[in-house]
Design a protein around this motif. Structure first.
Motif, mmCIF file in Angstrom:
data_model
loop_
_atom_site.group_PDB
_atom_site.id
_atom_site.type_symbol
_atom_site.label_atom_id
_atom_site.label_comp_id
_atom_site.label_asym_id
_atom_site.label_seq_id
_atom_site.Cartn_x
_atom_site.Cartn_y
_atom_site.Cartn_z
ATOM 1 N N LYS A 101 14.767 -4.217 68.024
ATOM 2 C CA LYS A 101 14.972 -3.058 69.336
ATOM 3 C C LYS A 101 14.643 -1.682 68.564
ATOM 4 O O LYS A 101 13.866 -0.967 69.292
ATOM 5 N N LEU A 109 13.242 3.371 78.041
ATOM 6 C CA LEU A 109 14.228 2.153 78.377
ATOM 7 C C LEU A 109 14.421 1.105 77.217
ATOM 8 O O LEU A 109 15.005 0.333 77.284
ATOM 9 N N ASP A 118 6.568 -4.096 79.096
ATOM 10 C CA ASP A 118 7.215 -3.199 77.824
ATOM 11 C C ASP A 118 6.724 -1.758 77.645
ATOM 12 O O ASP A 118 7.387 -0.889 77.325
ATOM 13 N N LYS A 119 5.571 -1.422 77.714
ATOM 14 C CA LYS A 119 5.121 -0.140 77.556
ATOM 15 C C LYS A 119 5.450 0.776 78.679
ATOM 16 O O LYS A 119 5.819 1.632 78.023
ATOM 17 N N GLN A 179 6.552 -2.338 88.702
ATOM 18 C CA GLN A 179 6.911 -3.791 88.749
ATOM 19 C C GLN A 179 6.279 -4.490 89.777
ATOM 20 O O GLN A 179 5.532 -5.558 89.805
ATOM 21 N N ALA A 210 8.360 0.594 80.090
ATOM 22 C CA ALA A 210 9.687 0.857 79.725
ATOM 23 C C ALA A 210 9.647 1.791 78.569
ATOM 24 O O ALA A 210 10.701 2.769 78.463
ATOM 25 N N LYS A 211 9.010 1.541 77.580
ATOM 26 C CA LYS A 211 8.926 2.696 76.548
ATOM 27 C C LYS A 211 8.755 3.904 76.689
ATOM 28 O O LYS A 211 9.496 4.719 76.424
ATOM 29 N N GLY A 221 10.931 -4.579 77.716
ATOM 30 C CA GLY A 221 11.231 -3.838 79.013
ATOM 31 C C GLY A 221 11.343 -4.522 80.176
ATOM 32 O O GLY A 221 12.025 -4.159 81.128
ATOM 33 N N LYS A 268 -1.092 1.167 83.030
ATOM 34 C CA LYS A 268 -0.371 1.845 82.129
ATOM 35 C C LYS A 268 -0.782 3.314 82.010
ATOM 36 O O LYS A 268 0.036 4.344 81.836
ATOM 37 N N ALA A 304 10.331 2.492 88.223
ATOM 38 C CA ALA A 304 10.485 1.121 87.548
ATOM 39 C C ALA A 304 9.748 0.410 88.752
ATOM 40 O O ALA A 304 9.262 -0.860 88.376
ATOM 41 N N TYR A 325 13.427 -1.714 74.405
ATOM 42 C CA TYR A 325 12.464 -2.973 74.169
ATOM 43 C C TYR A 325 13.572 -4.206 74.252
ATOM 44 O O TYR A 325 14.587 -4.155 73.577
ATOM 45 N N ILE A 378 13.415 -3.256 83.567
ATOM 46 C CA ILE A 378 12.958 -2.794 84.798
ATOM 47 C C ILE A 378 13.243 -3.710 86.028
ATOM 48 O O ILE A 378 13.619 -3.201 87.100
#
Ligand code: KG4
Ligand code: ZN
Length: 371
Positions: free
Chosen positions: A36, A210, A202-203, A280, A205-206, A214, A251, A276, A212, A218
């Motif tokens: 994390k 947020l 994940d990217k 998604q 969220a980063k 993600g 992204k 988010a 890891y 999300i």
């Protein structure tokens, strides 16, 4: 006839003992908290953690096995009902040979070789993605659920490393000793050209601060917004006839969007849920539209889904709607632990696809990084 299976492809050290499609024992030791702080999997940390855990995890699995009565699994009243399984009942070792982090895979492969040698039993190399592919057909120790593995089906593999649409078909081939055996043949119909769907989540969220992994966070934020699509982020490659996908442009779009360079100014903290949810939706919509095309092209209306992202309830809902539209069925991994990385699916894939896997050749020399 039991199989001891090992998976050390990413951030879980996992050992399972399976009998056909049944899982007798599953031990998953997660390193997720160690990763994390790095915002993703750190290869050096992963290798050390696997090295530290692999022998204790194997021993824990063997100890659990010895606590299981044989008749509790097979209901075989004719055998000695008090008999417990022992290490001698294990007749093969299956191990993930790739794809994954090569220095992490290496730890599992070394341990698997050691055990196969010590017990003088065969070693079966298994592709990690074949594990996810067959994960919807894994059963508990009582043989539930009893879903048959179809002769012909489509598979969606959706994880942190892969996004693939695969056609799976059973066919008969000649084995090395000239007898006829059934194997599954896999044809990749479409896949991501760059980031995987889970990687994109994940990217994002980063970028949004947020952490890891993600995907789960999300999902939670999007649900709070009823999964609405506020900003209509792009769906790259969606208009093209190919079944391939791309998520890296999405992204990049988010980077510019957060900088206010896409014609709308948002506050990434105040509008976190809206962003988010929209992100998604863009990822899942792109996947669903390509699957829709794959079904139309192949006429196959049975879909099996595997990989970490399929833990997501919104994606499950969208897949159910898609299959309903086509009058087909979708089969998910029946237990939650089967969505993430685990060795149980590796043992079951060795059973279902084993003969083909062993024909793959000199896998022993190097872990394979792709299939
Ligand atoms: O299959 P997996 O455990 O590891 C790989 O082989 O990649 O998949 C991990 C991926 C990560 O990208 C993670 O964010 C995603 O699965 N994931 C989710 C959810 N849970 C895990 N994505 C969306 N929704 C979730 N609930
Ligand atoms: Zn995986």
């Amino acid at each position: 006839m039991l199989t001891l299976a090992i998976d050390t492809s990413a951030d879980e050290t996992s050992v399972a003992i399976t009998s056909g499609r049944r899982v007798l024992v599953s031990v998953v030791s997660s390193q997720i908290t160690s990763h994390k702080i790095w915002g993703g999997i750190n290869p050096g940390v992963a290798r050390l953690a696997h090295q530290k855990r692999i022998t204790p995890v194997v021993n824990r699995a063997l100890k659990k096995l010895q606590g299981i009565k044989k008749d509790a699994v097979h209901g075989d009243q004719s055998s000695d009902t008090s008999a417990h399984y022992t290490t001698k009942d294990i007749s093969a070792v299956a191990v993930t040979r790739g794809p994954g982090l090569s220095i992490a895979l290496d730890v599992g492969i070394t341990k698997a070789r050691e055990l196969a040698q010590e017990w003088q039993i065969p070693l079966i190399p298994v592709n990690h993605m074949a594990g996810h592919l067959f994960s919807p057909f894994v059963q508990n120790s009582h043989g539930h659920p009893d879903t048959e593995v179809p002769e012909r089906f489509l598979s969606l593999l959706i994880s942190g490393g892969h996004t693939q649409i695969v056609q799976c078909e059973k066919s008969k081939v000649k084995s090395q000793n000239d007898s006829s055996i059934s194997i599954y043949e896999f044809t990749i119909l479409g896949e991501t050209m760059d980031d995987a769907a889970g990687e994109a989540l994940d990217k994002a969220a980063k970028m949004l601060g947020l952490g890891y992994p993600g995907g789960p966070v999300i999902e939670r934020l999007a649900k709070e917004m009823a999964n609405r699509d506020f900003y209509r982020f792009p769906r790259p490659m969606i208009g093209l006839p190919t079944l391939d996908m791309s998520f890296s442009g999405l992204k990049t779009h988010l980077v510019y969007f957060l900088r206010g360079e896409k014609g709308i100014i948002v506050d990434p903290i105040a509008q976190l849920r809206e962003i988010a949810s929209s992100f998604q939706e863009a990822v899942f919509d792109a996947v669903i539209r390509k699957l829709d095309k794959a079904i139309a092209q192949t006429g196959i209306t049975t879909l099996a889904v595997g990989g970490g992202v399929i833990a997501n309830k919104r994606l499950r809902h969208l897949l159910r709607l898609l299959m309903k539209k086509h009058g087909g069925t979708v089969i998910f991994p029946p237990y939650k632990y089967l969505c993430g990385d685990n060795a149980a699916m590796i043992g079951v894939a060795a059973h279902l696809a084993g003969p083909m896997q062993t024909q793959v050749g000199d896998w022993m020399s190097e872990p394979r990084l792709s299939w």
